[in-house]
Design a protein around this motif. Structure first.
Motif, short mmCIF file in Angstrom:
data_model
loop_
_atom_site.label_atom_id
_atom_site.label_comp_id
_atom_site.label_asym_id
_atom_site.label_seq_id
_atom_site.Cartn_x
_atom_site.Cartn_y
_atom_site.Cartn_z
N SER A 289 -25.88 -29.32 18.23
CA SER A 289 -26.46 -27.99 18.43
C SER A 289 -26.84 -27.45 17.07
O SER A 289 -26.33 -27.91 16.04
CB SER A 289 -25.45 -27.04 19.10
N ARG A 290 -27.72 -26.47 17.09
CA ARG A 290 -27.99 -25.80 15.83
C ARG A 290 -26.72 -25.05 15.44
O ARG A 290 -26.01 -24.53 16.31
CB ARG A 290 -29.16 -24.82 16.00
N GLU A 291 -26.43 -25.00 14.17
CA GLU A 291 -25.14 -24.44 13.78
C GLU A 291 -25.06 -22.94 14.00
O GLU A 291 -24.00 -22.40 14.27
CB GLU A 291 -24.86 -24.75 12.31
N ASP A 292 -26.19 -22.27 13.95
CA ASP A 292 -26.14 -20.82 14.00
C ASP A 292 -26.26 -20.25 15.40
O ASP A 292 -25.88 -19.11 15.63
CB ASP A 292 -27.23 -20.23 13.10
N VAL A 293 -26.77 -21.02 16.35
CA VAL A 293 -26.99 -20.41 17.66
C VAL A 293 -27.07 -21.49 18.75
O VAL A 293 -27.57 -22.58 18.53
CB VAL A 293 -28.27 -19.54 17.63
N ILE A 294 -26.54 -21.14 19.92
CA ILE A 294 -26.72 -21.96 21.12
C ILE A 294 -27.26 -21.05 22.21
O ILE A 294 -27.10 -19.82 22.10
CB ILE A 294 -25.40 -22.58 21.58
N PRO A 295 -27.79 -21.57 23.30
CA PRO A 295 -28.27 -22.92 23.51
C PRO A 295 -29.60 -23.14 22.78
O PRO A 295 -30.09 -22.18 22.19
CB PRO A 295 -28.44 -22.96 25.04
N PRO A 296 -30.17 -24.35 22.83
CA PRO A 296 -29.75 -25.52 23.60
C PRO A 296 -28.61 -26.28 22.92
O PRO A 296 -28.27 -25.99 21.77
CB PRO A 296 -31.02 -26.38 23.61
N ALA A 297 -28.08 -27.23 23.65
CA ALA A 297 -27.04 -28.07 23.09
C ALA A 297 -27.04 -29.41 23.83
O ALA A 297 -27.45 -29.49 24.99
CB ALA A 297 -25.68 -27.41 23.22
N VAL A 298 -26.61 -30.43 23.12
CA VAL A 298 -26.47 -31.77 23.71
C VAL A 298 -25.07 -32.25 23.35
O VAL A 298 -24.60 -32.07 22.23
CB VAL A 298 -27.53 -32.74 23.15
N VAL A 299 -24.41 -32.83 24.33
CA VAL A 299 -23.02 -33.24 24.13
C VAL A 299 -22.87 -34.71 24.52
O VAL A 299 -23.28 -35.10 25.61
CB VAL A 299 -22.10 -32.36 25.01
#
Lengths: 391, 354
Positions: A289-299
């Protein structure tokens, strides 16, 4: 309305809506003014080209040939000779995807029913605009919008000749129980997934192209609806590892031109909790994920968990020729609506044979998951043909 | 194992707070929290962006669901003197908190209660609708009730609930004696326990106007059961049926995963409806997108930093959202997708067994 009149109406409606969906957004026309467009954007949460794309996805599958086939059942109707449009189809909608309302309405009319759309609480504008656009063409068209909650709706649920009901398992079961055996077509909780075989991502360019397509499937409806992928199985051994592919997916999701729709704080909280939980699993550094904000995210994960949505994808690496889906996502057995595969026909066939309880109703390539054909067997049936069989 | 000096520092902080020797400033709190988190391996990993993190932002909170997925302890589980379990419908979905040192929990629970509930001239008779720890050894709430009754009760009150539910005769006995000898009483229970008590009083048409100054502490919102009572209704019924003033109806917020609590104590906080953590716990309301504090009045995700959890995990991300209100929070709601829970799930059945 006779069949030819109904067919003609469907063609005209399709053409008008498609004509309104320009490359940069919806354009005002004979049945859609600027205020309607603004209301629709506010209600769906999608604006500009995103909203126009969602509208195109709702109507494009209904080409002339598909519309013709809606009227022709693939098997003999159980009942013949019913006067068209004298029986009610109550469609209880869920979510905010225009394609769902359009599909039910087209199938319902082709199935000879008087269609009553009950909009979801999340999105009330499109069903009303759709019905209105038909009424403007044909004042006595057999379409209407159902009342909101209350005794009138309860009575309609009990008495409608047929009912197609979307929602949670509990909601759908309650509706079916209230109808006491009358024809009810349940749209319970279903999910979709994508599989990427190693030979489809031999190079970074190939992998990025596949990731872009999966990102589109994910982003177009903000991962709402049963055809939105929640998990991507990625075969190891190709030119691009599953971990690298997860990074590409994040990149594609982050760079998507499709702006995020409305996000409730509780839903965002679910995404954050999902990510924090992933971080304590067995896989090292699983969160992309971007460090400063979610989403998006991939796990990255080995076992699929209930998805929080909002463009949160789970990537499951596998080494075997095909993934063992019953091991990775046992809770989704018999609940698969769509499956997109990047790979050969042989690999897709093998995947299906090895995982009989995960057979999808819509099988396609990445990027096409949200664009099923007009007559796809959603929940295992072609609705129009089922309706033709109802007296 | 956590260094004993850290544990001693926490115990000193708790003791000093309740004795009014010193407040706990943000710097002191954050410094100790970060030190404990470092010992627990819960500091966020460094990266270009995280290099500038300050204070509590340096700590990676553990989601409460972790307590269902793994053993959260800084000691060998075999050394635990007890194990608290969250409420749930099956053993599989119940979280576990192994307890190495019950004295820390006891000190925290008693000190917090003293600060928020034993102000001015408090009652000396206690009646607990919560079963004692002997009946529910895996309930942190039962342990807390046991500590309170053992320390503060004058010997004529006690527990009126056990494994079989509420004991109507026991309740009536304590309440009637309190009326007859004019001794103010402090009632403890979950919100559903009080709902049961009120229903019992209504059913038997026996309002019992307790001596003025009696108090009530309720906890555990009814998050999953079919029955419910709002805090406002609870306070109204407590006044109508027991004669307890609304300012003396105190709400406690706790989690099995925490050793410390937050309170909505109108006479202490001045603003009804706002839960304020004890001084050795901080609760942040964060924006789930950015993990930064939300502005006052906005909703966010709750993250609790509890120094008393030095043997487990100092920072817990709850599956709850709430509205930030000054140094506290209000309007707690379970986040989407999170399993319903709450102390009231284990509330004693209504008298009469309904």
């Amino acid at each position: 309305m006779e069949m030819n009149e109904t067919r003609s109406l469907l063609v005209t409606i399709r053409d008008r809506w498609l004509a309104s969906a320009g490359p940069d957004g919806l354009v005002p026309g004979p049945f859609l003014d600027a205020r309607d467009i603004s209301d629709l954007a506010a209600s769906t949460g999608w604006a500009g080209m995103h909203l126009a794309r969602a509208i195109r996805l709702a109507f494009e599958p209904f080409d002339d040939e598909s519309i013709d086939r809606l009227f022709v059942p693939t098997r003999a109707p159980r009942f013949r000779g019913r006067t068209p449009h004298r029986a009610d189809l109550l469609a209880i909608l869920a979510g905010r995807i225009p394609a769902l309302a359009a599909k039910v309405l087209f199938h319902g009319l082709a199935g000879g029913m008087r269609v009553i759309l009950k909009p979801s609480s999340a999105e009330t504008v499109f069903p009303a605009l759709l019905v209105n656009s038909i009424m403007l063409l044909e004042r006595d068209a057999p379409v209407s919008v159902a009342p909101g909650r209350g005794p009138a709706l309860d009575a309609m649920i009990r008495s409608a000749t047929a009912c197609v009901a979307y929602g949670s398992d509990m909601t759908v079961e309650a509706i079916a129980a209230a109808r006491r055996g009358r024809p009810t077509f349940p749209g319970r909780h279903m999910e979709s997934f994508e599989t990427v075989f190693a030979d489809a991502i031999e190079s970074n360019d190939e992998a990025r192209a596949v990731a872009e397509k999966i990102a589109f499937d994910t982003a177009i409806y903000d991962q709402s609806g049963c055809l939105s992928p929640t998990v991507v199985f990625v075969q190891e051994g190709g030119g691009v590892s599953a971990r690298a592919f997860a990074g590409m997916l994040l990149e594609a999701l982050s760079g998507s031109q499709l702006a995020m729709g409305p996000m409730e704080i509780d839903d965002l909280a679910a995404v954050r909790i999902f990510i924090q939980e992933a971080a304590i699993g067995r896989i090292k550094d699983p969160v992309f994920s971007r460090e400063d904000v979610i989403p998006p995210a991939v796990v990255l994960c080995d076992r699929v968990r209930p998805s929080p949505g909002l463009r949160t994808l789970q990537v499951v690496p596998f080494d075997s020729p095909v993934p063992d889906l019953s091991r990775h996502m046992p809770d989704l057995a018999d609940r698969i609506q769509g499956m997109a595969c990047a790979g050969s026909d042989g690999e897709v066939g093998w995947l299906l044979r090895k995982n009989p309880r995960f057979r999808a109703n819509h099988i396609c390539a990445p990027g096409e998951l949200q664009n099923p054909p007009a007559l796809w067997r959603e929940n295992g049936i072609v609705l129009a043909h089922e309706l033709l069989g109802i007296q | 194992m956590i260094d004993k000096s850290l544990v001693d520092a926490v115990m000193t902080m708790i003791g000093d707070s309740v004795r009014g020797h010193s407040g706990i400033d943000d710097e002191g709190f954050e410094s100790l929290a970060v030190e404990i988190a470092a010992a627990q391996g819960r500091l966020r990993r460094t990266s270009p962006l995280s290099a500038n993190l300050r204070g509590l932002d340096k700590i990676e909170p553990l989601p409460e669901t972790a307590f269902k997925m793994m053993t959260v302890a800084q000691f060998p589980p075999s050394e635990a003197v007890a194990e608290f379990r969250t409420s749930g419908t099956s053993s599989e979905n119940r979280g576990r908190l192994p307890v190495l040192d019950m004295e820390i929990y006891k000190a925290s629970a008693l000190a917090g209660f003293e600060l928020f509930c034993m102000h001015d001239d408090p009652p000396t008779r206690f009646m607990s609708l919560i079963p004692p720890a002997s009946a529910r050894p895996d309930s942190s709430l039962s342990w807390m009730a046991t500590f309170l009754v053992e320390k503060f009760d004058d010997g004529l009150g006690g527990f009126v609930a056990g494994t079989q539910g509420l004991d109507p005769d026991g309740m009536l006995s304590i309440l009637s004696r309190s009326v007859s000898d004019g001794s103010r009483v402090f009632l403890l229970g979950t919100s559903l326990d009080f709902l049961s008590l009120f229903e019992f009083l209504v059913m038997n048409a026996t309002p019992i106007p307790l001596p003025a100054g009696s108090r009530l502490m309720h906890t555990g919102g009814p998050k999953a059961s079919g029955r419910s009572i709002t805090p406002r209704q609870l306070a109204a019924d407590a006044g109508r049926l027991l004669g307890i003033a609304p300012q003396d109806v105190i709400e406690e917020f706790g989690m099995t995963e925490l050793f410390s609590q937050a309170y909505d104590s109108p006479r202490i906080s001045g603003v009804p409806g706002r839960l304020i953590p004890v001084p050795w716990m901080r609760t942040r309301v964060i924006d789930p997108r950015t993990m930064k504090d939300v502005p006052d009045g906005e909703r966010g995700l709750l993250v609790h930093y509890d120094l008393a959890c030095c043997h487990t995990c100092v920072a817990i991300m709850a599956a709850d959202t709430a509205t930030r209100s000054g140094n506290g929070f209000c309007d707690i709601r379970r986040a989407a997708g999170a399993a319903a829970r709450g102390c009231s799930r284990n509330a004693a059945p209504r008298p009469g067994g309904a």
